[in-house]
Each structure stands twice: as C-alpha cells, then as structure tokens.
Design an enzyme around this catalytic site. Structure first.
Site, PDB file in Angstrom:
ATOM      1  CG  ASN A  55      -1.769  -1.265   1.269  1.00  0.00           C
ATOM      2  OD1 ASN A  55      -1.717  -1.993   2.257  1.00  0.00           O
ATOM      3  ND2 ASN A  55      -2.475  -1.567   0.181  1.00  0.00           N
ATOM      4  CB  VAL A 113       0.823   6.439   2.919  1.00  0.00           C
ATOM      5  CG1 VAL A 113      -0.068   5.410   3.589  1.00  0.00           C
ATOM      6  CG2 VAL A 113       2.196   6.454   3.560  1.00  0.00           C
ATOM      7  CB  CYS A 114      -2.242   4.073  -1.411  1.00  0.00           C
ATOM      8  SG  CYS A 114      -3.857   3.799  -2.134  1.00  0.00           S
ATOM      9  CB  ILE A 115      -4.016   4.408   4.034  1.00  0.00           C
ATOM     10  CG1 ILE A 115      -4.817   3.747   5.149  1.00  0.00           C
ATOM     11  CG2 ILE A 115      -3.599   5.795   4.430  1.00  0.00           C
ATOM     12  CD1 ILE A 115      -3.996   3.526   6.404  1.00  0.00           C
TER      13      ILE A 115
END
Lengths: 432, 167
Positions: B81, B88-90
C-alpha cells in the site's frame, strides 16, 4: 406556467425592514392602538345590537357599513354593471373577510362560512349548513343552484397567499355550475403597508391588524361571465382562472392548496426546531453568529452547536471592545478564538457522539484527547527500554519544542535499536 | 481558514507531544511552516516490520481539517500500500468522494473528526496487515501474496536500515 418559488407566496413578517418604514410604524403605533380600542368598542356595541335587529335589508346595509368602519374596510367596485345572474361567483382568496365583502355587493351563499344565527341574520347571510362530506355538499349546493336565484360564492384557491400568483383551482365547484362570474379581488393598505397575513398568522392576529391600520382597501372587479356551454371542464376552469389572473396581472402557478399546506407545515416544524436547538441565553439567533458557529463546527464536528454559539457570543463581546471600528476583525477573530478556546479546554461540553474507542477519556473535553488512551494496544511494551515518547510539558517557545522534538526522535530510534539488538542477540556482532 | 488550520495543528501537536501513542512521534519539521510535519512510526510487534522506526513526511492543506493531509515515507519502503516513492495509499487519507480504487468504504474516510494520531495509528495497522487489493506497489502486493518468505526478508532489511544496523 410561472416558475415562482413556493416560499415567495407568503409574507414572513408583518413589519417593514427599511428604517424609514419602521420609523413611520413607531410613530403610528399610539394612533393605531387608540384606533383599535375605539373599533373594539364599536364592534362590541354592534355585536350586541345584532341580537335585537330584525332581519331586513335596510338594516343589513347599516350593519355592513358599521362593520366596515370597525374593520377599516373601504370598497372600490369596478364593472358592477357586468354583474349577471349566474350559478356561482368565483374569486381569488385574499383575506378572511372576502366573503363578507362580496356578500354585501352581490347577495350570495358562501359554503363553509360559519357565523352564529344572529350575526348571519344581521348580515343577511344565508346560513349554510356546512358538512364535511364533499359529495353531500355538492348535492346540496346543486339543489340550491337549481332552486334559487342566489349564486354560490367559491374561492377555489382554498388557501390564502400574498397574492403574488394564482394557485391551482379545486375542481369540484366547477362540476356543479354552468355559468360563473369571475371576480378579481385586490387588497391594499395605503400608508401603512402591513401584510394581510403572514405564513404563521391566525384569524385573530389578522383581525387585530385590520383594526390597527388606518384602512384596508378592497378593489373588487367583476369580470365577464364564463359559460360552460360545449367546453370541457378543464378548459372551463382554466378560462376562469386565466381571466382572474390577467386582471390581477399575476402569474398562474403550479402549486395546489395541498402543496402550500405541506410547505407551511414543514416551515413551522423547521422554525420550531431552530428555536429548540438554538435556545441560548440571548433568545434570538444572530444569523452572523450562526454562520460562524457553522464554520467552527466544520473544524470541530464533535462540539455541540450550543457550546460554540455561546462561546462565539462571549468572544464577540470581547473583540468588539478591542476593535470597535473594524467589523472584519471582529468576525475573523471570533471564529479562531472560539476554536482555540475549545481546543484548549476553556469551553466545557459533552462531545456529541460517543466513540467506542474512548476508554480513558473521562474528564477530558477535547475531541482529540478522547482517542489518546486507546492506542497502547498497537505497540506492546515488553522490555525496559520504553518506546513511549511522551513528555510532561509542552514547551512554551518554538525553540524549546523543536529541541524536545529532535531529542525525542533520537531517543525513539536509539531505544528501538537497543531493543532490536537485544531481541535478535546481535550484541556481539555490533557492540555498542 | 488557514488560521483555524494552524490552531488545530498546534492543538494536535501538543496532544501528540504530551500523550502520544507508544512508538509514535509527530510534529512540524520547522515551526515556521506548520503545514509540513515529520513523523516516526515504529513497526508493530509480531509483524515483518517489527522494531523498525520509519520516518515519514506529512503535508497539510491550508483548509485542514476539511481536507486530509498527504503522507509520504522518506525511507525506503516495500509494502503493497505504499508507492515506490513512499506515498501512502490508505483510505483515511482520502476524502469521501475521491476514491481512486473504488472499493474503500466511506466510514474509514477522512473527515474533520479524524486526526493526525488516527492517521498514524491506521498506518501502523496497515504495516501489520497490508491490503493486497489496493496495489500501490504491485510487486510488493504480488510478493506478499505469493512469496511471503522473500517479502519478510526484504522487510527485515528495511527495518535494519532504519535502525542503522548493517544487514
């Protein structure tokens, strides 16, 4: 069809907004009150006289004249010569007294008007047994039409508006008559322009203003008769409606009485809710502070509206003292000040939604604090070297804070390193 | 509203200084620019990232907290992720509405109720449990699924690097 908005069909306040008009009203109030008292006395005298007056046309006209004095009604009639023998008179609906006025000009029967027997005999109004069953009513009315020469008076709009547009007509009155006379009613109050009724006004408050203002002028215009002969009901209705609207120079709108009733109901519920949620010490809501409260709530959604509003009121006092000349400063400072007050815990409140994660937040009143206790589960402590980076004080100056921040970073890395080396038994490889 | 953003960031900074979650540090890199933060996150125990201290940069928009900040690791990372450049991909970093992947529930999205602390805690649990459906780093996601041993080795190497321990 018009695109007029439903909310524009009502007046919301009796009182004018421009300072000149307010001044005029203030000057007029003593006169208006005196007038109201005089008219009330006259009304009571008139009311008791009706008990002994015989039911005769000569007295009717006297009673009407006196009633108009009591209510301050002046009537201008146009095109009375157009008056014909018809089944029904159709007009727009403006005030509570439309039917009385029309009845004085053209003898008619008004379904739905309930006066006591003395009054109706004094006015010469044919008492009509009103019934809730529409079918029964229609039957009785058609009997009257076929038997007598007296027309029936309908106001097919059914509800009163501020006369900006003509509502949809109810259909049933047109099913029982063949020839109708449209009548256009315009009401104005010269000098003191107080609306006839407002969205939430009742009969008695409307009556009060009739007796308070100098006069209310009714312009009644008889329009050419419309016959049903050979045309379908829909065209018949729209012809009548169009002729009234044309004469009043207002638009036709797409709303029916039911739409307006629904709107009024919703409006009143909304009003009530606003009053109950914004029940602050000041009583009335300042729209400016309301807007600012919403701004604060965008930043701090968990803080209840009341608490923000109250703090903004306090802030305003404070900042107005400091910056009497600059309104802009007052506004911007207040929002920021309130946010600071809330974040620093100067404002006590209960967070609006309880979060399941807030376990150890008793006594804390910041939304940020409430989650702080819940995090220890993610990093478990197993050795002596702690990874907890908390410090007892928050530095006063940026330098202090920065130094503390750098130190804590270093400490965290160091401790983690020690822990890692211990755990993996790398002591002899790396040394210290 | 930049003034209120500043005030809120200051309050969060104070909160994170006085009462931080264990193993987490965050604050402005330089107080002259309060919208650029640095954070250290400790890898959660019992996972392949255990013990590592990962530095990251947080960039706040002027209308914070209406819009979420951006987060980017400044050390080498290998995680399904996290993009190769450290971003950051959240879901908590996405406002409801902009959903690049199309399967995040709006309950875990950014809203002004969230905070820096919650973001960092979410990232900690993301380190522990990658979401291998949202492939910010496809290689890492593939390796996480198919060759966990190799993945763990790479993670171990990264952990040691962050601690300055030779691998």
């Amino acid at each position: 069809m018009s695109t007029i908005e439903i909310k524009r069909l009502y007046s919301y306040s009796r009182f004018p907004e421009s300072p000149g008009e307010i001044g005029l009203l203030l000057i007029y109030i003593p006169v208006g009150v005196a007038l109201f008292i005089l008219r009330t006395i006259l009304a009571l005298l008139l009311y008791f006289t009706t008990f002994i007056l015989p039911n005769a046309p000569i007295f009717h006209s006297i009673v009407y004249k006196l009633t108009y004095i009591v209510l301050g009604i002046i009537i201008n009639v146009e095109n009375i010569d157009k008056k014909e023998e018809v089944d029904a008179l159709i007009s727009n609906k403006v005030t509570h007294f439309d039917s009385v006025v029309i009845n004085s000009l053209a003898k008619c029967i008004t379904p739905g008007v309930q006066l006591n027997t003395f009054l109706s005999s004094a006015f010469g109004i044919q008492y009509f047994k009103s019934t809730t069953n529409i079918e029964e009513l229609k039957k009785e009315l058609s009997n009257i039409i076929s038997e007598s020469k007296v027309p029936i008076y309908f106001q097919p709009e059914s509800v009163r508006t501020n006369s900006r547009a003509l509502l949809k007509f109810s259909v049933w009155p047109f099913t029982i008559c063949n020839k109708v006379q449209p009548i256009a009613i315009t009401v104005s109050r010269p000098g003191l322009d107080i609306p006839i009724s407002t969205i939430d006004s009742g009969y008695w408050s409307d009556l009060f203003f009739f007796m308070f203002v100098p006069c209310t002028v009714y312009k009644i215009k008889f329009l050419p008769c419309v016959e049903k002969k050979g045309i379908c009901e829909g065209t018949f209705i729209s012809k009548v409606r169009q002729s009234i609207a044309d004469d009043l120079k207002i638009e036709l709108c797409d709303y029916s009485a039911a739409d307006l009733k629904e709107y009024v109901k919703r409006y009143l519920i909304e009003q009530q809710r606003n009053v109950s949620t914004q029940n602050t010490t000041t009583g009335t809501i300042n729209p400016e502070i309301h807007r600012m409260s919403m701004q604060v709530r965008e930043v701090l959604p968990l803080v209840p509206y009341d608490a923000i509003y109250k703090d903004l009121c306090n802030d305003n006092l404070f900042t107005v003292l400091l910056y009497t000349n600059t309104v802009i400063l007052v506004k911007t400072r207040s929002v920021d000040l309130t946010i600071t007050n809330i974040l620093e815990g100067h404002v006590s409140y209960l967070p609006e939604q309880s979060k399941p994660s807030s376990s150890s937040s008793s006594g804390s009143n910041s939304p940020l604090k409430s989650t702080a206790g819940s995090s220890s589960s993610s990093a478990h402590q197993s050795t002596n070297t702690t990874l907890n980076t908390a410090v007892p004080v928050f530095g006063k100056s940026p330098q202090e804070r920065s130094l503390s921040f750098q130190e804590r970073k270093k400490l965290l890395i160091e401790n983690s390193r020690k822990r890692y080396i211990e755990k993996h038994g790398l002591n002899n490889i790396i040394g210290s | 509203m930049a003034g209120s953003a500043l005030r809120r960031l200051m309050a969060e900074y104070k909160q994170l200084t006085l009462n931080p979650p264990e193993g987490i540090i965050a604050g402005p890199i330089n107080e002259e620019n309060f919208f650029e933060w640095e954070a250290l996150i400790t890898g959660p125990e019992g996972t392949c990232f255990e013990g590592g201290v990962f530095p990251a940069k947080l960039t706040f928009p002027p209308d914070y907290p209406l819009s979420p900040p951006k987060m980017q690791f400044t050390c080498e990372m290998f995680h399904p992720n996290i993009y190769a450049d450290g971003k950051v991909c959240i879901s908590i970093l996405h406002a409801p509405g902009d959903d690049p992947m199309g399967y995040e529930s709006s309950a875990e999205r950014w809203s002004p109720v969230q905070s820096v602390e919650k973001i960092l805690l979410s990232v900690v649990s993301m380190l522990a449990e990658p979401n291998d459906e949202s492939g910010a780093n496809v290689d890492a996601a593939k390796m996480w699924r198919e060759n966990r041993e190799e993945f763990n080795k790479i993670a171990e190497r990264i952990v040691r690097r962050t601690l300055g321990i030779p691998t």
